[in-house]
Every structure is written in structure tokens, then in C-alpha cells.
Design an enzyme around this catalytic site. Structure first.
Site, PDB file in Angstrom:
ATOM      1  N   CYS A 212       0.840  -1.196   0.000  1.00  0.00           N
ATOM      2  CA  CYS A 212       0.000   0.000   0.000  1.00  0.00           C
ATOM      3  C   CYS A 212       0.875   1.246   0.000  1.00  0.00           C
ATOM      4  CB  CYS A 212      -0.997  -0.007   1.158  1.00  0.00           C
ATOM      5  SG  CYS A 212      -0.469   0.846   2.620  1.00  0.00           S
ATOM      6  N   GLU A 213       0.434   2.215  -0.768  1.00  0.00           N
ATOM      7  CA  GLU A 213       1.261   3.400  -0.935  1.00  0.00           C
ATOM      8  C   GLU A 213       1.181   4.343   0.258  1.00  0.00           C
ATOM      9  OE1 GLU A 213      -0.276   4.865  -4.627  1.00  0.00           O
ATOM     10  OE2 GLU A 213      -1.578   6.349  -3.666  1.00  0.00           O
ATOM     11  N   HIS A 214       0.289   4.071   1.185  1.00  0.00           N
ATOM     12  CA  HIS A 214       0.184   4.945   2.357  1.00  0.00           C
ATOM     13  C   HIS A 214       1.082   4.494   3.498  1.00  0.00           C
ATOM     14  CE1 HIS A 214      -4.039   5.712   0.596  1.00  0.00           C
ATOM     15  NE2 HIS A 214      -3.198   6.618   0.162  1.00  0.00           N
ATOM     16  N   HIS A 215       1.263   3.178   3.635  1.00  0.00           N
ATOM     17  CA  HIS A 215       2.051   2.659   4.760  1.00  0.00           C
ATOM     18  C   HIS A 215       3.222   1.782   4.313  1.00  0.00           C
ATOM     19  CE1 HIS A 215      -2.079   3.394   6.269  1.00  0.00           C
ATOM     20  NE2 HIS A 215      -1.443   3.901   7.310  1.00  0.00           N
TER      21      HIS A 215
ATOM     22  N   GLN B  90      -5.697  -0.283  -3.816  1.00  0.00           N
ATOM     23  CA  GLN B  90      -6.358  -1.377  -4.535  1.00  0.00           C
ATOM     24  C   GLN B  90      -7.268  -0.856  -5.646  1.00  0.00           C
ATOM     25  OE1 GLN B  90      -7.978  -4.469  -2.009  1.00  0.00           O
ATOM     26  NE2 GLN B  90      -9.529  -4.982  -3.549  1.00  0.00           N
TER      27      GLN B  90
ATOM     28  N   HIS C 174      -5.363  -6.021   3.525  1.00  0.00           N
ATOM     29  CA  HIS C 174      -4.399  -4.940   3.668  1.00  0.00           C
ATOM     30  C   HIS C 174      -3.786  -5.012   5.054  1.00  0.00           C
ATOM     31  CE1 HIS C 174      -5.792  -2.420   0.116  1.00  0.00           C
ATOM     32  NE2 HIS C 174      -6.583  -3.489   0.110  1.00  0.00           N
TER      33      HIS C 174
ATOM     34  N   CYS D 265      -1.984  -3.010   6.478  1.00  0.00           N
ATOM     35  CA  CYS D 265      -2.037  -1.736   7.214  1.00  0.00           C
ATOM     36  C   CYS D 265      -3.327  -1.662   8.027  1.00  0.00           C
ATOM     37  CB  CYS D 265      -1.914  -0.532   6.276  1.00  0.00           C
ATOM     38  SG  CYS D 265      -3.158  -0.409   5.002  1.00  0.00           S
TER      39      CYS D 265
HETATM   40 ZN    ZN Z   1      -2.050   1.380   4.023  1.00  0.00          ZN
END
Ligand code: ZN
Length: 206
Positions: free
Chosen positions: A96-99, A137, A165, A167
């Protein structure tokens, strides 16, 4: 500044001169280890920056690969086959590009040929290329469908992605076992309910 990059690697970042060196990347891992409270010079961690960077080469190999190019070789000798082509349960691992933690799941990919088909393994490869990048996703689902649409100009494309996910399962709200489902239906799969239902049944989703 880096030495001359192989062509494939240079595509990762258009200006290769701006790409950090491998040493820079390993130093960043050492910084994170120290920041976490550990000693990067102790025996168990001494090779960790190298291993992490190698892992990243694998996790993010998709930046160096072009799905359009990969899908370019199509076949027109189909004996008039115009029924659905479906590859189901394509397992993938993404991040995931956030975490920057794993997204692990499966994808079902189908298209309804017009004139051209593509080698079946290519449908799995297109999932792989987009998965091996930092993702959300929703975006990955759309990218897979759009790449097949653009390459084959079929009567329709359907993509369903079901993933967990980490995260969400290992941090933050910590809901183990929760999975997310995203879909992208184009052409006949969007417009024709019977086609979509046939896809859902063949993919084992209904
Ligand atoms: Zn994430």
C-alpha cells in the site's frame, strides 16, 4: 550520482541522475533501524539493509516493466472465438502506498475478445506488473482493466480484486480477516447484466 543505469531501471525514474544510489537506500534502512531503537551494527542486523534493499527490488520490480509493451503481442487466429476468456484466482502481493506494508490477495481477470486474444499468462503478468508497485487497490484494479482494454480493444473487460491490507489487519484498526473487494467492468461487462452475471458465476463469485 549513479553510474549509467540499465534501460529497464532507468525507466523507474525518468531522470536517472535523481535516483538515489543503492548505498543511499541502505543508509536509509540503517536510519530506520536506529530510529526504531536498535543497533544496526549488531550481528543480527548487519546485513539487514542489504537484504531490505534486495527485497525492495523484488517488491517494486513493476516500475521497470511496461504493461503496454508486455500486452502488445496479440493473436488474431482465434477461429472466431468470441466467448469470455477468464483467468481466475491470480494471487498477488502488493504494497500500500500509504504505509508501505503488504496487500495480499487474488484477482480475477476476464475479457470478451473482439478480434484479438493474448497469451493467457499475460493476464497474470499484467496483474503482477501493477502489483509490484506502490498501490491502492482501487487504482490497481482500474489499471489492470484499462491496460487490457487498451491493448486488445475487446468487447469488454472485467476485473475483480479481493485483498487483505496489512495496514488494516496488523496496525491501526487491527481488524484481522477483513478483505476488500474492488471491481472494474468495461464494455459488455458494464452494459450487459447477463455477461456480468456469467463472469461472476465463472469466477465463483456468485
Ligand atoms: Zn495502508
Amino acid at each position: 550520482m549513479n553510474a549509467i543505469q540499465p534501460v529497464a531501471e532507468a525507466e523507474i525514474l525518468k531522470d536517472a541522475d535523481q535516483r538515489p544510489s543503492r548505498e543511499d537506500a541502505e543508509a536509509a534502512v540503517r536510519t530506520l533501524l536506529r530510529w526504531a531503537g536498535d543497533d544496526p551494527d549488531r550481528e543480527g542486523l548487519i546485513d539487514t539493509p542489504d537484504r531490505v534493499v534486495r527485497s525492495y527490488e523484488e517488491f517494486f520490480a513493476g516500475y521497470a516493466q511496461d504493461p503496454t509493451e508486455m500486452l502488445a503481442r496479440t493473436f488474431e487466429e482465434t477461429e472466431g472465438y468470441d466467448e469470455m476468456v477468464l483467468l481466475r484466482d491470480i494471487s498477488f502481493e502488493s504494497h500500500c502506498e500509504h504505509h508501505m506494508v503488504p496487500i495480499v490477495g487474488t484477482a480475477h481477470v476476464a475479457y470478451l475478445p473482439k478480434n484479438r486474444v493474448v497469451g493467457i499468462s499475460k493476464l497474470a503478468r499484467v496483474v503482477e506488473i501493477y502489483a509490484k508497485r506502490l498501490q491502492i487497490q482501487e487504482k490497481m484494479t482500474a489499471q489492470i482493466a484499462d491496460a487490457i482494454q487498451d491493448a486488445l480493444d475487446p468487447q469488454g473487460v472485467a476485473v475483480v480484486v479481493n485483498a487483505q491490507h496489512q495496514c488494516m489487519t496488523t496496525r491501526g484498526i487491527k481488524k484481522a480477516g477483513v478483505s476488500m473487494v474492488t471491481t472494474r467492468f468495461l464494455g459488455a461487462f458494464k452494459d450487459d447484466l447477463a455477461t456480468r452475471q456469467q463472469f461472476m458465476a465463472l469466477a465463483g463469485l456468485s
